[in-house]
Design a protein around this motif. Structure first.
Motif, PDB file in Angstrom:
ATOM      1  N   TYR A  54       0.856  -1.178   0.000  1.00 39.87           N
ATOM      2  CA  TYR A  54       0.000   0.000   0.000  1.00 39.87           C
ATOM      3  C   TYR A  54       0.898   1.237   0.000  1.00 39.87           C
ATOM      4  CZ  TYR A  54      -4.046  -2.820   1.430  1.00 39.87           C
ATOM      5  OH  TYR A  54      -5.057  -3.744   1.483  1.00 39.87           O
TER       6      TYR A  54
ATOM      7  N   GLN B  66       0.820   5.670   0.947  1.00 39.72           N
ATOM      8  CA  GLN B  66       0.086   6.761   1.549  1.00 39.72           C
ATOM      9  C   GLN B  66       0.739   8.066   1.103  1.00 39.72           C
ATOM     10  OE1 GLN B  66      -0.112   6.865   5.872  1.00 39.72           O
ATOM     11  NE2 GLN B  66      -2.092   7.889   5.798  1.00 39.72           N
TER      12      GLN B  66
ATOM     13  N   SER C  34      -0.521  11.994   3.966  1.00 38.83           N
ATOM     14  CA  SER C  34      -1.607  11.929   4.949  1.00 38.83           C
ATOM     15  C   SER C  34      -2.977  11.642   4.342  1.00 38.83           C
ATOM     16  CB  SER C  34      -1.675  13.222   5.767  1.00 38.83           C
ATOM     17  OG  SER C  34      -0.481  13.406   6.476  1.00 38.83           O
ATOM     18  N   GLN C  35      -3.033  11.285   3.061  1.00 38.65           N
ATOM     19  CA  GLN C  35      -4.288  10.783   2.513  1.00 38.65           C
ATOM     20  C   GLN C  35      -4.502   9.356   3.015  1.00 38.65           C
ATOM     21  OE1 GLN C  35      -4.319  11.057  -1.763  1.00 38.65           O
ATOM     22  NE2 GLN C  35      -3.475  13.125  -1.755  1.00 38.65           N
ATOM     23  N   GLY C  36      -5.642   8.789   2.722  1.00 38.33           N
ATOM     24  CA  GLY C  36      -5.860   7.398   3.077  1.00 38.33           C
ATOM     25  C   GLY C  36      -4.934   6.480   2.313  1.00 38.33           C
ATOM     26  N   PRO C  37      -4.467   5.392   2.933  1.00 32.59           N
ATOM     27  CA  PRO C  37      -3.624   4.432   2.209  1.00 32.59           C
ATOM     28  C   PRO C  37      -4.324   3.931   0.954  1.00 32.59           C
ATOM     29  CG  PRO C  37      -3.564   3.974   4.558  1.00 32.59           C
ATOM     30  CD  PRO C  37      -4.623   5.006   4.341  1.00 32.59           C
TER      31      PRO C  37
ATOM     32  N   TYR D 275      -4.279   0.891  -1.961  1.00 33.69           N
ATOM     33  CA  TYR D 275      -3.825  -0.443  -2.350  1.00 33.69           C
ATOM     34  C   TYR D 275      -3.057  -0.367  -3.664  1.00 33.69           C
ATOM     35  CZ  TYR D 275      -4.213  -4.999  -4.656  1.00 33.69           C
ATOM     36  OH  TYR D 275      -3.952  -6.153  -5.344  1.00 33.69           O
TER      37      TYR D 275
ATOM     38  N   PHE E 172      -9.051   6.805   9.892  1.00 33.78           N
ATOM     39  CA  PHE E 172      -9.340   6.254   8.575  1.00 33.78           C
ATOM     40  C   PHE E 172     -10.286   5.066   8.698  1.00 33.78           C
ATOM     41  CE2 PHE E 172      -6.510   8.711   6.042  1.00 33.78           C
ATOM     42  CZ  PHE E 172      -5.386   8.952   6.826  1.00 33.78           C
TER      43      PHE E 172
ATOM     44  N   GLY F  84     -10.891   5.282   3.196  1.00 31.08           N
ATOM     45  CA  GLY F  84     -11.442   6.606   2.997  1.00 31.08           C
ATOM     46  C   GLY F  84     -10.349   7.657   3.101  1.00 31.08           C
TER      47      GLY F  84
ATOM     48  N   ARG G 119      -9.771  14.316  10.319  1.00 24.79           N
ATOM     49  CA  ARG G 119      -8.728  14.890  11.166  1.00 24.79           C
ATOM     50  C   ARG G 119      -9.378  15.485  12.390  1.00 24.79           C
ATOM     51  NH1 ARG G 119      -7.547  13.950   6.412  1.00 24.79           N
ATOM     52  NH2 ARG G 119      -5.413  13.658   5.675  1.00 24.79           N
TER      53      ARG G 119
END
Lengths: 109, 114
Positions: A36, A38, A41-44, A46, B90, B106, B110
């Protein structure tokens, strides 16, 4: 799930292949190797996964050694947007992902 | 096809307040989960669910409650917020939660507790 070891950081020139290594010497026979990433700081996100055979999709290739103790994620033509933290995760029967520290890949212009 | 939607994106709470973080997925995934990520650290599992009406604790469940009344929704409740719960949260879903399928995450909520 297996403990994985990754280098903390790597650099890659834009347009070149990025090869990210991962050691997972304790991986068991039913555990998949997952990658994965990231981005800031966005969502991980796949990327790819495999069990024994090498795998390729539109994002990357995954090369798993025959003894399954290590693997390499290959981004064939890295772009600036590939700068991210990349996580290698061994995933078996547990209903969760165990995230380590990952590798910070920086793609340089 | 929206994937996994989290609301709100940002929230500031005072110590002792309660709130619910929302998570919804439109992929008919059986498995849903909540992770938290503290600065400079990896994600840690709070709670997860393998289907409607079934939930279980993860690595760091204290201070959080969950329920799963529908396949689509998996809200996370903070009953009495504490500064230690300041983090990025998350939500993730997967077809089964097992090893054969990847997880979809998602974009995160925060949360700051003052």
């Amino acid at each position: 799930d297996a403990k994985t070891t990754q280098p903390p950081s790597m650099d890659c020139a834009e347009g070149r292949a990025a090869n990210l290594p991962c050691n997972h010497s304790t991986i068991s026979g039913n555990e998949y190797v997952y990658w994965y990433r990231q981005i800031h700081s966005q969502g991980p996100q796949y990327i790819i996964h495999g069990l024994k055979n090498n795998e390729t999709n539109e994002m990357a290739s995954l090369i798993i050694t025959e003894d399954r103790k290590s693997s390499t994620l290959i981004l064939p033509h890295a772009t600036l947007r590939d700068t991210a933290v990349y996580y290698c995760i061994g995933h078996g029967s547990a209903r969760q992902l165990t995230f380590g520290s990952g590798t910070q890949l920086t793609v340089l212009p | 096809n929206a994937g996994v939607t989290q609301t709100p994106k940002f929230q500031v709470l005072k110590t002792g307040q309660s709130m619910t973080l929302q998570c919804a997925q439109d992929m008919n995934h059986e498995y849903m989960s909540w992770y938290r990520q503290d600065p400079g650290m990896g994600l840690r599992l709070i709670h997860y669910s393998v289907g409607a009406g079934i939930t279980d604790q993860g690595e760091v469940p204290n201070g959080y409650n969950v329920s799963r009344s529908t396949t689509e929704d998996f809200p996370l409740r903070l009953l009495s917020a504490a500064p230690s719960q300041t983090s990025v949260y998350f939500c993730a879903s997967s077809r089964t939660g097992g090893a054969s399928y990847g997880y979809t995450f998602g974009s995160g909520t925060r949360l700051t507790v003052v």
